[in-house]
Design an enzyme around this catalytic site. Sequence first.
Site, PDB file in Angstrom:
ATOM      1  N   TRP A 156      -0.113  -1.240   0.353  1.00 47.68           N
ATOM      2  CA  TRP A 156       0.212  -1.182   1.782  1.00 47.68           C
ATOM      3  C   TRP A 156       0.240  -2.562   2.435  1.00 47.68           C
ATOM      4  CZ3 TRP A 156      -3.787  -3.664   3.822  1.00 47.68           C
ATOM      5  CH2 TRP A 156      -5.014  -3.581   3.168  1.00 47.68           C
ATOM      6  N   ASN A 157      -0.254  -3.603   1.752  1.00 46.64           N
ATOM      7  CA  ASN A 157      -0.373  -4.890   2.459  1.00 46.64           C
ATOM      8  C   ASN A 157       0.963  -5.630   2.585  1.00 46.64           C
ATOM      9  OD1 ASN A 157      -0.376  -5.526  -0.271  1.00 46.64           O
ATOM     10  ND2 ASN A 157      -1.926  -7.120  -0.105  1.00 46.64           N
ATOM     11  N   LYS A 180       6.579   4.720  -6.164  1.00 47.06           N
ATOM     12  CA  LYS A 180       5.645   5.369  -5.232  1.00 47.06           C
ATOM     13  C   LYS A 180       5.044   4.321  -4.308  1.00 47.06           C
ATOM     14  CE  LYS A 180       1.352   6.569  -4.686  1.00 47.06           C
ATOM     15  NZ  LYS A 180       1.363   6.509  -3.234  1.00 47.06           N
ATOM     16  N   PRO A 181       5.484   4.317  -3.044  1.00 44.07           N
ATOM     17  CA  PRO A 181       4.875   3.368  -2.097  1.00 44.07           C
ATOM     18  C   PRO A 181       3.514   3.884  -1.637  1.00 44.07           C
ATOM     19  CG  PRO A 181       6.557   4.705  -0.997  1.00 44.07           C
ATOM     20  CD  PRO A 181       6.529   5.160  -2.437  1.00 44.07           C
ATOM     21  N   ALA A 182       2.720   3.015  -1.031  1.00 47.11           N
ATOM     22  CA  ALA A 182       1.402   3.425  -0.529  1.00 47.11           C
ATOM     23  C   ALA A 182       1.554   4.470   0.577  1.00 47.11           C
ATOM     24  CB  ALA A 182       0.662   2.211   0.011  1.00 47.11           C
ATOM     25  N   GLY A 234      -2.171  -3.511  -7.096  1.00 48.70           N
ATOM     26  CA  GLY A 234      -3.267  -2.828  -6.401  1.00 48.70           C
ATOM     27  C   GLY A 234      -4.603  -3.252  -6.971  1.00 48.70           C
ATOM     28  N   SER A 235      -5.563  -2.352  -6.878  1.00 49.83           N
ATOM     29  CA  SER A 235      -6.937  -2.740  -7.251  1.00 49.83           C
ATOM     30  C   SER A 235      -7.114  -2.802  -8.762  1.00 49.83           C
ATOM     31  CB  SER A 235      -7.928  -1.735  -6.661  1.00 49.83           C
ATOM     32  OG  SER A 235      -7.851  -0.526  -7.383  1.00 49.83           O
ATOM     33  N   GLU A 256      -0.546  -6.429 -11.221  1.00 51.68           N
ATOM     34  CA  GLU A 256      -0.942  -7.503 -10.304  1.00 51.68           C
ATOM     35  C   GLU A 256      -2.138  -6.952  -9.554  1.00 51.68           C
ATOM     36  OE1 GLU A 256      -1.584  -9.269  -7.184  1.00 51.68           O
ATOM     37  OE2 GLU A 256       0.479  -8.964  -6.448  1.00 51.68           O
ATOM     38  N   CYS A 290      -3.919 -10.422  -1.797  1.00 52.28           N
ATOM     39  CA  CYS A 290      -4.682 -10.668  -3.039  1.00 52.28           C
ATOM     40  C   CYS A 290      -4.901 -12.159  -3.261  1.00 52.28           C
ATOM     41  CB  CYS A 290      -3.917 -10.127  -4.239  1.00 52.28           C
ATOM     42  SG  CYS A 290      -3.653  -8.386  -4.133  1.00 52.28           S
ATOM     43  N   GLU A 389     -13.585  -8.813  -3.360  1.00 48.05           N
ATOM     44  CA  GLU A 389     -12.432  -9.134  -2.516  1.00 48.05           C
ATOM     45  C   GLU A 389     -12.737  -8.691  -1.083  1.00 48.05           C
ATOM     46  OE1 GLU A 389      -8.993  -7.209  -4.152  1.00 48.05           O
ATOM     47  OE2 GLU A 389      -7.766  -8.987  -3.878  1.00 48.05           O
TER      48      GLU A 389
HETATM   49  C1  SIN Z   1      -0.460  -9.598  -2.685  1.00 46.71           C
HETATM   50  O1  SIN Z   1      -1.299  -9.671  -1.833  1.00 46.71           O
HETATM   51  O2  SIN Z   1      -0.579  -8.785  -3.619  1.00 46.71           O
HETATM   52  C2  SIN Z   1       0.784 -10.436  -2.716  1.00 46.71           C
HETATM   53  C3  SIN Z   1       0.797 -11.562  -1.812  1.00 46.71           C
HETATM   54  C4  SIN Z   1       1.987 -12.470  -1.987  1.00 46.71           C
HETATM   55  O3  SIN Z   1       2.965 -12.146  -2.678  1.00 46.71           O
HETATM   56  O4  SIN Z   1       1.945 -13.558  -1.438  1.00 46.71           O
END
Ligand code: SIN
Length: 486
Positions: A156-157, A180-182, A234-235, A256, A290, A389
């Site tokens: 979702w970020n 599948k989006p958040a 995601g996590s 990722e 992230c 995190e």
């Molecule tokens: C992320 O938070 O997973 C990606 C951030 C980014 O692409 O800069």
Amino acid sequence: MSLIESGLFKPQLLIDGVWSAAEDGKIFSVENPATGEVIAQVADATPADAKRAIAAAARAQIAWAETSVLERSRLLRKWFDLVMHNQEELAKILTIEQGKPLAEARGEIAYGASYIEWFAEEAKRIYGDVIAPSENNTRILVIKQPVGVVATITPWNFPNAMLARKLAPALAAGCAVVAKPAAETPLSALALGQLAVDAGIPAGLINILPSSCAKEIGEAFTSNEQVRKISFTGSTAVGKQLITQCAADVKRISLELGGNAPFIVFEDADLDAAVAGAIASKFRNAGQTCVCANRFYVQQTIYDTFCEKLASAMKGFVIGNGLDKEINMGPLISNRAQQKAQALLDDAVSRGAKIAYQAKQDDSWQTGYFFPPTLLVNVPVDARLTCEEIFGPIAPIISFETEAQVIQFANSSEYGLAAYLYTRDANRIKRLSDQLQTGMLGVNTGLISNAMAPFGGVKQSGWGREGSRYGMDDYLNIKYLRESFS
Ligand code: SIN
């Protein structure tokens, strides 16, 4: 513009080029994290819908793999043009469902589009190899082929950019996708899907399945043999489950995952540049990336000066509903996220950390999930927020004395996604570049994300790279041909 009036408001499933309700007719609510208002009721995909989408993707992929790379490139380019043409509308949808300020949302749309543009070009550069053979009259050829149907699960970020950076290389490589989006932010993904339809990307190549049942859809993806690859952002906890699930039929997977980026400032650094970098890295998306700086290590001799300068820069944040012009920091995504940030802050304070600056809460924050930007000093190295995190606008500052000590602090994490280093000493840059355990390192910069660069981590931060020429590898199989001639 109201959301409903937007031609890109598509609260349904996209399967085989057709917008439809979920198989059982169920819907789920999406809310605006700045106001708590329900902004949409979205079709809630079931595992049966996922199965239908995978079958459509498998059919479409066969013809797509035969489509010339020039045609694939042309369609991706058209999609890129449409995304940029609709940047403002996409940005508004993004702000309304995710909360980030409009200027940042515009930036995310351009960032996502830059992956489509990049892979529209990379489609033309899928190179194989000719290898010197061991015997005369033989030839060894290496060709690259699409992996097939890819299932993506995105967070979702960055609901636009994270999907774009998976869809674009997949399509460029000749794959088809079920996405599948958040559940918090499906509308940006669905809008991107509509623009793909408008660009003429053939039906079945991009299927989008919003759902409130992440686990069930994830299992429908991993248990289906027609899906040959999973790409997940995601996590780390969910990433580990997906690895286990993918073992059953040895599906490829790229991940990722979480980060815990150290941000290291040496006494010889340009402190104003370091503070500007800290603001950019720590507070992007209200600290919800992230790659956000998660723990600051500042050399003891400049510790107080750095903290004072950072506190002063943090006073520039104007927090509120991202649709308002003057706002430069939005809310967190949910009440759960607020509670987690508060728990980490309380833990650090209970271990002796001091709040050196915290933005004043405002009455207008009552309706949303806001969190005040907070500067924590005298943070002990064992505080929870140095190993977990944070995903919120808290900047914990830890002091260090020597280079060896800070390398040990920085590498003490199970994560290894991003790191940041501020120093003017070229030899030190070389030493830390070699020794820091990270997939990405910002040297005298707080911003590292770029479609032309390989994004990804080491250790428990994941497998594979996204973006750059390396980003295509995850969507291609290598086949070797040994040819014998008489
Ligand atoms: C992320 O938070 O997973 C990606 C951030 C980014 O692409 O800069």
